[in-house]
Write an enzyme that holds these catalytic residues in place. Structure first.
Site, PDB file in Angstrom:
ATOM      1  CD1 TRP A 251      36.599  -1.765   0.454  1.00 35.97           C
ATOM      2  CD2 TRP A 251      36.705  -3.475   1.886  1.00 35.97           C
ATOM      3  NE1 TRP A 251      37.911  -2.169   0.541  1.00 35.97           N
ATOM      4  CE2 TRP A 251      38.005  -3.214   1.408  1.00 35.97           C
ATOM      5  CE3 TRP A 251      36.529  -4.524   2.800  1.00 35.97           C
ATOM      6  CZ2 TRP A 251      39.123  -3.941   1.813  1.00 35.97           C
ATOM      7  CZ3 TRP A 251      37.640  -5.253   3.199  1.00 35.97           C
ATOM      8  CH2 TRP A 251      38.916  -4.962   2.705  1.00 35.97           C
TER       9      TRP A 251
ATOM     10  CG  ASP B 167      41.398   3.819  -2.646  1.00 37.24           C
ATOM     11  OD1 ASP B 167      40.385   4.191  -2.060  1.00 37.24           O
ATOM     12  OD2 ASP B 167      42.352   3.274  -2.077  1.00 37.24           O
TER      13      ASP B 167
HETATM   14  C1  FRU Z   1      42.063   3.727   0.862  1.00 33.49           C
HETATM   15  C2  FRU Z   1      42.268   2.245   1.141  1.00 33.49           C
HETATM   16  C3  FRU Z   1      43.683   1.864   0.814  1.00 33.49           C
HETATM   17  C4  FRU Z   1      43.573   0.398   0.526  1.00 33.49           C
HETATM   18  C5  FRU Z   1      42.236   0.314  -0.142  1.00 33.49           C
HETATM   19  C6  FRU Z   1      41.495  -0.960   0.129  1.00 33.49           C
HETATM   20  O1  FRU Z   1      40.774   4.085   0.586  1.00 33.49           O
HETATM   21  O2  FRU Z   1      41.927   1.960   2.475  1.00 33.49           O
HETATM   22  O3  FRU Z   1      44.613   2.184   1.827  1.00 33.49           O
HETATM   23  O4  FRU Z   1      44.602  -0.078  -0.289  1.00 33.49           O
HETATM   24  O5  FRU Z   1      41.481   1.412   0.297  1.00 33.49           O
HETATM   25  O6  FRU Z   1      40.357  -1.049  -0.653  1.00 33.49           O
END
Ligand code: FRU
Length: 452
Positions: free
Chosen positions: A46, A22
């Site tokens: 991630w 994000d």
């Molecule tokens: C959205 C999300 C958010 C969170 C972030 C973690 O893509 O899942 O809700 O804060 O990514 O990286």
């Protein structure tokens, strides 16, 4: 693990290396546009979330700054999740979600934390400002995230995504006089969303819209096919009741890959994550995963969110007349205008074997990435998704203004305020373009990105 980036898009933001998701804290501060983003620099997957940071003067050429936030502080031991920025007292403030797992025997805690910077580069953390004590007791402390902050009517306000313990996604409104002390106001809709959880709510009080993502949202009428989607609602928050007064709603993007869009504070500009959860990311092989969309100028027209790309570019080729155009383009902006458009077939990023297609069929733009290059596999099981297809309505073929923003690994298509955004991973050298068009009158213009 050290990641080496071997290829990258020409003008779309990626991490300096590793993973991004994000966009966060989009703001104009000290005469520059700042974009932060969810970032894991040590792998193309991630991982414990940091805030990466880029700045730009023209929203097209971006420069890296040092990582702004790293996990390990009070409340954010295991990650600095999404959030937003605001300028106050001449300083830049970040309100973001602190993430901790295995906390006090519980599995996950999400709380809202504050950080401050005088120079817009180095940040000092202030710890938790909206803890689970400010979460009403029937909401789940493990799903409480992504604060979006703004200032209006003499107060700071923020909305945070949440979930009732035995329910689905909600958006909660908070109020503060000083960014440090917050009070709970209300649940914006007062009812469950269609998605199991809401993520990244965003409010633009000047234009009057709310945007948010919904996880595992069932599709509607053959559109909205991504398992995780983003929606907008036109309307305003009524500060006396703490409720959102809605006029209309629709999806933000018709493509495969747009999530977590956020508005710049006080500006009609939005950027999103040009990817989607639960899909493989072929560019991981080149040392990066995840990009941001180009900046988009937004407005509200007839109850609809209207998006147009903002790209700093210069005209390099024009064509019109006849029925075809042959060109070569890997990255750039294409504008095609047509009066009484009857037939349209565009083949992009072709090398004779692979190509990406955009056609007009039954009053819909049909985007086809089934043969665009490296295969992208998601969790969606509907026919269009399995066939690599996304569709977007065309509301008026009498006077069509189509804009396509192309980069090495993405296609962003805009027409009549709508957007259809997708990743593609074509082989090196796939740069042929072929347009076949039938209209009373048409013009093709190609623009080259102005890099500096
Ligand atoms: C959205 C999300 C958010 C969170 C972030 C973690 O893509 O899942 O809700 O804060 O990514 O990286």
């Amino acid at each position: 693990m050290e990641i080496v980036k071997t290829h990258k898009p020409t003008f779309h933001v990626t991490g300096e290396q590793g993973w991004i998701n994000d966009p966060n804290g989009l703001i104009f501060f000290n005469n520059q546009y700042h974009a932060f983003f969810q970032h894991y620099p040590h792998d193309t997957k991630w991982g414990p979330m940091h805030w990466g940071h880029v700045v730009s003067n023209d929203l097209t050429n971006w420069k890296y700054l040092p990582i702004a936030l790293a996990p390990g502080g009070k409340g954010d031991k295991d990650g600095c999740f999404s959030g937003s920025a605001i300028v106050h007292d001449g300083k830049l403030w970040l309100l973001y979600t602190g993430y901790e797992h295995n906390f006090g025997g519980e599995s996950i805690r999400q709380v809202q934390c504050l950080a401050e910077s005088a120079d817009g580069v180095h940040f000092v953390k202030h710890g938790v400002v909206i803890g689970t004590d400010l979460l009403p007791s029937d909401y789940a402390p493990c799903d409480f995230r992504d604060p979006k902050v703004w200032f209006e009517n003499g107060s700071f306000w923020c909305i945070v995504a949440a979930r009732k313990i035995a329910g689905r996604g909600r958006i909660l409104l908070y109020k503060s006089a000083d960014l440090f002390n917050w009070e709970f106001v209300n649940d914006l809709f007062g009812k469950d969303s269609a998605g199991t959880m809401i993520e990244c709510p965003d409010y633009n009080q000047e234009l009057g819209y709310l945007m948010f993502c919904e996880q595992y949202q069932p599709s509607e009428n053959g559109i909205h096919l991504n398992v995780h989607t983003c929606r907008y609602c036109i309307g305003h928050i009524d500060y006396r009741t703490g409720r959102f007064v809605e006029q209309s709603r629709d999806i933000v993007d018709y493509g495969f890959d747009m999530y977590a869009p956020q508005s710049f504070v006080g500006k009609p500009i939005v950027m999103g994550w040009l990817n989607m959860w639960d899909r493989n990311v072929p560019s991981a092989d080149y040392g990066f995963a995840g990009m941001l969309t180009v900046a988009r100028k937004v407005s509200v027209v007839d109850g609809r969110l209207w998006q147009e790309p903002i790209v700093h570019c210069a005209e390099v080729r024009k064509a019109s007349g006849g029925n075809t155009v042959q060109d070569k383009v890997v990255e750039g902006v294409l504008k095609i205008s047509a009066t009484n458009l009857q037939n349209f077939q565009l083949t992009l990023r072709s090398n004779g074997t692979n190509c990406t297609k955009l056609t007009l069929q039954d009053d819909k733009w049909v985007f086809d990435r089934s043969n665009s290059g490296a295969s992208i596999v998601g969790v969606e099981q509907d026919q269009d998704s399995l066939a690599g297809i996304r569709k977007m309505p065309i509301s008026n073929n009498k006077q069509v203004e189509l804009t396509i923003v192309l980069d090495k690994y993405s296609v962003e298509i805009f027409q009549d305020g709508r957007a259809m955004t997708s990743t593609i991973y074509p082989p090196h050298g796939a740069d042929d373009l072929h347009l076949s068009i039938q209209a009373d009158n048409w013009h093709y213009t190609r623009y080259q990105i102005c890099t500096n």
